[in-house]
Design a protein around this motif. Sequence first.
Motif, PDB file in Angstrom:
ATOM      1  N   SER A  26       1.045  -1.326  -0.025  1.00 35.36           N
ATOM      2  CA  SER A  26       0.173  -0.104   0.046  1.00 35.36           C
ATOM      3  C   SER A  26       0.884   1.277  -0.239  1.00 35.36           C
ATOM      4  N   LEU A  27       1.979   1.309   0.812  1.00 30.75           N
ATOM      5  CA  LEU A  27       2.710   2.265   1.035  1.00 30.75           C
ATOM      6  C   LEU A  27       3.442   2.582  -0.214  1.00 30.75           C
ATOM      7  N   PHE A  28       3.977   1.741  -0.816  1.00 33.48           N
ATOM      8  CA  PHE A  28       4.770   1.449  -2.112  1.00 33.48           C
ATOM      9  C   PHE A  28       3.945   2.151  -3.220  1.00 33.48           C
ATOM     10  N   GLY A  29       2.667   1.464  -3.092  1.00 33.76           N
ATOM     11  CA  GLY A  29       1.919   1.996  -4.458  1.00 33.76           C
ATOM     12  C   GLY A  29       1.381   3.282  -4.125  1.00 33.76           C
ATOM     13  N   GLN A  30       1.441   4.053  -3.046  1.00 37.33           N
ATOM     14  CA  GLN A  30       0.949   5.423  -2.896  1.00 37.33           C
ATOM     15  C   GLN A  30       2.339   6.133  -3.379  1.00 37.33           C
ATOM     16  N   GLN A  31       3.472   5.474  -3.780  1.00 36.47           N
ATOM     17  CA  GLN A  31       4.477   6.356  -4.167  1.00 36.47           C
ATOM     18  C   GLN A  31       4.740   6.089  -5.781  1.00 36.47           C
ATOM     19  N   ASP A  32       3.613   5.161  -6.437  1.00 34.55           N
ATOM     20  CA  ASP A  32       3.706   4.797  -7.613  1.00 34.55           C
ATOM     21  C   ASP A  32       5.091   3.835  -7.999  1.00 34.55           C
ATOM     22  N   GLY A  33       5.246   3.147  -6.721  1.00 32.45           N
ATOM     23  CA  GLY A  33       6.412   2.115  -6.853  1.00 32.45           C
ATOM     24  C   GLY A  33       6.047   1.021  -7.877  1.00 32.45           C
ATOM     25  N   VAL A  34       7.078   0.593  -8.566  1.00 31.08           N
ATOM     26  CA  VAL A  34       7.050  -0.517  -9.436  1.00 31.08           C
ATOM     27  C   VAL A  34       7.688  -1.779  -8.859  1.00 31.08           C
ATOM     28  N   PHE A  35       6.770  -2.769  -8.490  1.00 32.62           N
ATOM     29  CA  PHE A  35       7.473  -3.925  -7.991  1.00 32.62           C
ATOM     30  C   PHE A  35       8.130  -4.973  -8.997  1.00 32.62           C
ATOM     31  N   LEU A  36       7.433  -4.951 -10.173  1.00 30.13           N
ATOM     32  CA  LEU A  36       7.791  -5.789 -11.168  1.00 30.13           C
ATOM     33  C   LEU A  36       8.126  -5.097 -12.505  1.00 30.13           C
ATOM     34  N   GLY A  37       9.038  -4.625 -13.211  1.00 29.86           N
ATOM     35  CA  GLY A  37       9.118  -3.978 -14.275  1.00 29.86           C
ATOM     36  C   GLY A  37       8.692  -5.028 -15.570  1.00 29.86           C
ATOM     37  N   GLU A  38       8.387  -4.271 -16.698  1.00 31.03           N
ATOM     38  CA  GLU A  38       7.846  -4.914 -17.834  1.00 31.03           C
ATOM     39  C   GLU A  38       9.014  -5.926 -18.357  1.00 31.03           C
ATOM     40  N   ASP A  39      10.134  -5.917 -18.160  1.00 27.96           N
ATOM     41  CA  ASP A  39      11.316  -6.760 -18.505  1.00 27.96           C
ATOM     42  C   ASP A  39      11.466  -7.817 -17.610  1.00 27.96           C
ATOM     43  N   GLY A  40      10.834  -7.677 -16.513  1.00 19.41           N
ATOM     44  CA  GLY A  40      10.833  -9.030 -15.559  1.00 19.41           C
ATOM     45  C   GLY A  40      11.859  -8.675 -14.356  1.00 19.41           C
ATOM     46  N   THR A  41      12.208  -7.560 -14.253  1.00 14.21           N
ATOM     47  CA  THR A  41      13.017  -7.015 -13.168  1.00 14.21           C
ATOM     48  C   THR A  41      11.975  -6.654 -11.761  1.00 14.21           C
ATOM     49  N   PHE A  42      12.607  -7.457 -10.796  1.00 17.41           N
ATOM     50  CA  PHE A  42      12.027  -7.052  -9.407  1.00 17.41           C
ATOM     51  C   PHE A  42      12.309  -5.748  -8.932  1.00 17.41           C
ATOM     52  N   LEU A  43      11.611  -4.877  -8.486  1.00 13.93           N
ATOM     53  CA  LEU A  43      12.106  -3.678  -7.811  1.00 13.93           C
ATOM     54  C   LEU A  43      13.217  -3.057  -8.574  1.00 13.93           C
ATOM     55  N   PRO A  44      12.874  -2.472  -9.855  1.00 17.69           N
ATOM     56  CA  PRO A  44      13.813  -1.767 -10.642  1.00 17.69           C
ATOM     57  C   PRO A  44      14.512  -0.600  -9.776  1.00 17.69           C
ATOM     58  N   ASP A  45      15.611  -0.270 -10.393  1.00 15.83           N
ATOM     59  CA  ASP A  45      16.542   0.782  -9.343  1.00 15.83           C
ATOM     60  C   ASP A  45      15.850   1.957  -8.902  1.00 15.83           C
ATOM     61  N   ASP A  46      14.996   2.458  -9.987  1.00 12.32           N
ATOM     62  CA  ASP A  46      14.362   3.828  -9.466  1.00 12.32           C
ATOM     63  C   ASP A  46      13.072   3.633  -8.418  1.00 12.32           C
ATOM     64  N   SER A  47      12.741   2.256  -8.295  1.00  9.64           N
ATOM     65  CA  SER A  47      11.698   2.151  -7.276  1.00  9.64           C
ATOM     66  C   SER A  47      12.375   1.653  -5.871  1.00  9.64           C
ATOM     67  N   ILE A  48      13.674   1.386  -6.000  1.00 13.42           N
ATOM     68  CA  ILE A  48      14.277   0.836  -4.574  1.00 13.42           C
ATOM     69  C   ILE A  48      13.762   1.897  -3.328  1.00 13.42           C
ATOM     70  N   PRO A  49      14.444   3.419  -3.774  1.00 18.49           N
ATOM     71  CA  PRO A  49      14.263   4.226  -2.695  1.00 18.49           C
ATOM     72  C   PRO A  49      12.806   4.251  -2.083  1.00 18.49           C
ATOM     73  N   LYS A  50      11.781   4.043  -3.072  1.00 14.98           N
ATOM     74  CA  LYS A  50      10.419   4.129  -2.571  1.00 14.98           C
ATOM     75  C   LYS A  50       9.999   2.961  -1.654  1.00 14.98           C
ATOM     76  N   ALA A  51      10.480   1.717  -1.965  1.00 17.14           N
ATOM     77  CA  ALA A  51      10.282   0.494  -1.151  1.00 17.14           C
ATOM     78  C   ALA A  51      11.122   0.890   0.126  1.00 17.14           C
ATOM     79  N   VAL A  52      12.420   1.244   0.082  1.00 20.90           N
ATOM     80  CA  VAL A  52      12.790   1.627   1.393  1.00 20.90           C
ATOM     81  C   VAL A  52      12.178   2.627   2.048  1.00 20.90           C
ATOM     82  N   SER A  53      11.749   3.631   1.788  1.00 22.26           N
ATOM     83  CA  SER A  53      10.572   4.674   2.405  1.00 22.26           C
ATOM     84  C   SER A  53       9.444   3.759   3.035  1.00 22.26           C
TER      85      SER A  53
END
Length: 427
Positions: free
Chosen positions: A206-233
């Motif tokens: 929920s908190l990750f989604g409120q930041q528009d975090g991407v958990f799984l990129g279209e290329d199959g990457t889990f937690l793409p680099d630009d979404s890691i700070p959002k996940a950490v927050s």
Amino acid sequence: MNKIFKLAMLSTTATALLLSAVQAQETVVWWDFLGGGDGVRMKSLIERFNTEHEGEITIEGTTLEWGTPFYSKVQTSSAIGEGPDVMTYHLSRVPLGVDSGALAEISTDDLAAVGLGADTFASANWEAGQSDGKQYAVPFDIHSIVLYYNKDKLAEAGLLGEDGKPTGLDGADNFMAALEQLQPNSEYALSLQTSGDGTPWRVFYSLFGQQDGVFLGEDGTFLPDDSIPKAVSAVETMASWVEGGFAPALTEYEGSVALFTSGAAALHMNGVWEVPTMTDLAAKGELGFEWGAIAIPTFFDHPATWADSHGFAIPSNGGKEMTPEKKAAVFEVIAWMNKNSLAWADAGHIPAYSPTRDSEEFKTMEPNATYSVLADTAVFDPKSTLAGVASPVYDAVANYIAPAMNGEMSPQDAIDEMKADLQDQAD
């Protein structure tokens, strides 16, 4: 002789009519995984359906163990053509069900014949039942997490508005300030599961989604680099509640519920499925306070809340074709359940079927109507064979995010290790 012949003819005619009646009635074999209040309500719905369709369709229901045992049974039974005609299914499990070959594609024409389609469900909910643009499950509800609150404690802390609902909780800083106001008169300002996978995943996502975090990129990457700070927050925010002593450390699901229902905690984060618990305790006079439930506050950029759905799916059953009569009966079951889902909302769920959700009857059903906005802000689990109920993603949450909530590892390390773990399994 003539009399005997006539009697024989009458007997033959009666037998033929009886056989015709038996043949005209379709038996729909049904599997579900619903226990507790959900199970009671579903059994009641099945009984109503059978009564209304007497002589036409009978649901023959079986309840199996929730989670991995259910899905394992579905997969093995479907592979050899021994699965049910229809079953309940978490939409978050659709990708894995399709990948394993357990699910049959559902025709939009068959659904349209019973009045169902994309226009009768919220778009995100409808799409959660798809894989590669094809429909494999029909939504039945939206179940999400909500914030339960003790009205007495919030009023005492000045956090209850004139409408009887919490005020001043939006924003991570405001929420922390509210916890500080609530703490002096409670053992904990907030209770939630802080050990294991369920609630930690739902709050994190929920908190990750409120930041528009991407958990799984279209290329199959889990937690793409630009979404890691959002996940950490997101994890840092969750950990701050425990670190500050506002939420209990290393607490299992049942313990978190007990802290709220006993009056020891002012707020409680959990699924809508605990609404019957609160309702039943209050009806028995065992709750000791007035309660309510609202959508999870907006901690970051915009509203977003983890959600999943119970839906209906049809097993592939080794490619065995249903008769047209059986198929018609199965889709009548699916449609009837959705059109009568107001009774299912008693379990705290939000009806997936838009006409029911928009009905005056539902709009006056509390607290469901208050948090029904979740239908428009829901973020469903990532579409992956590694995600969904009882999945490797849930395991990773128990191994990394829950320990970070309890100060056993840093939020940054938790996200880095979760990313590496899931990527290894995907590659």
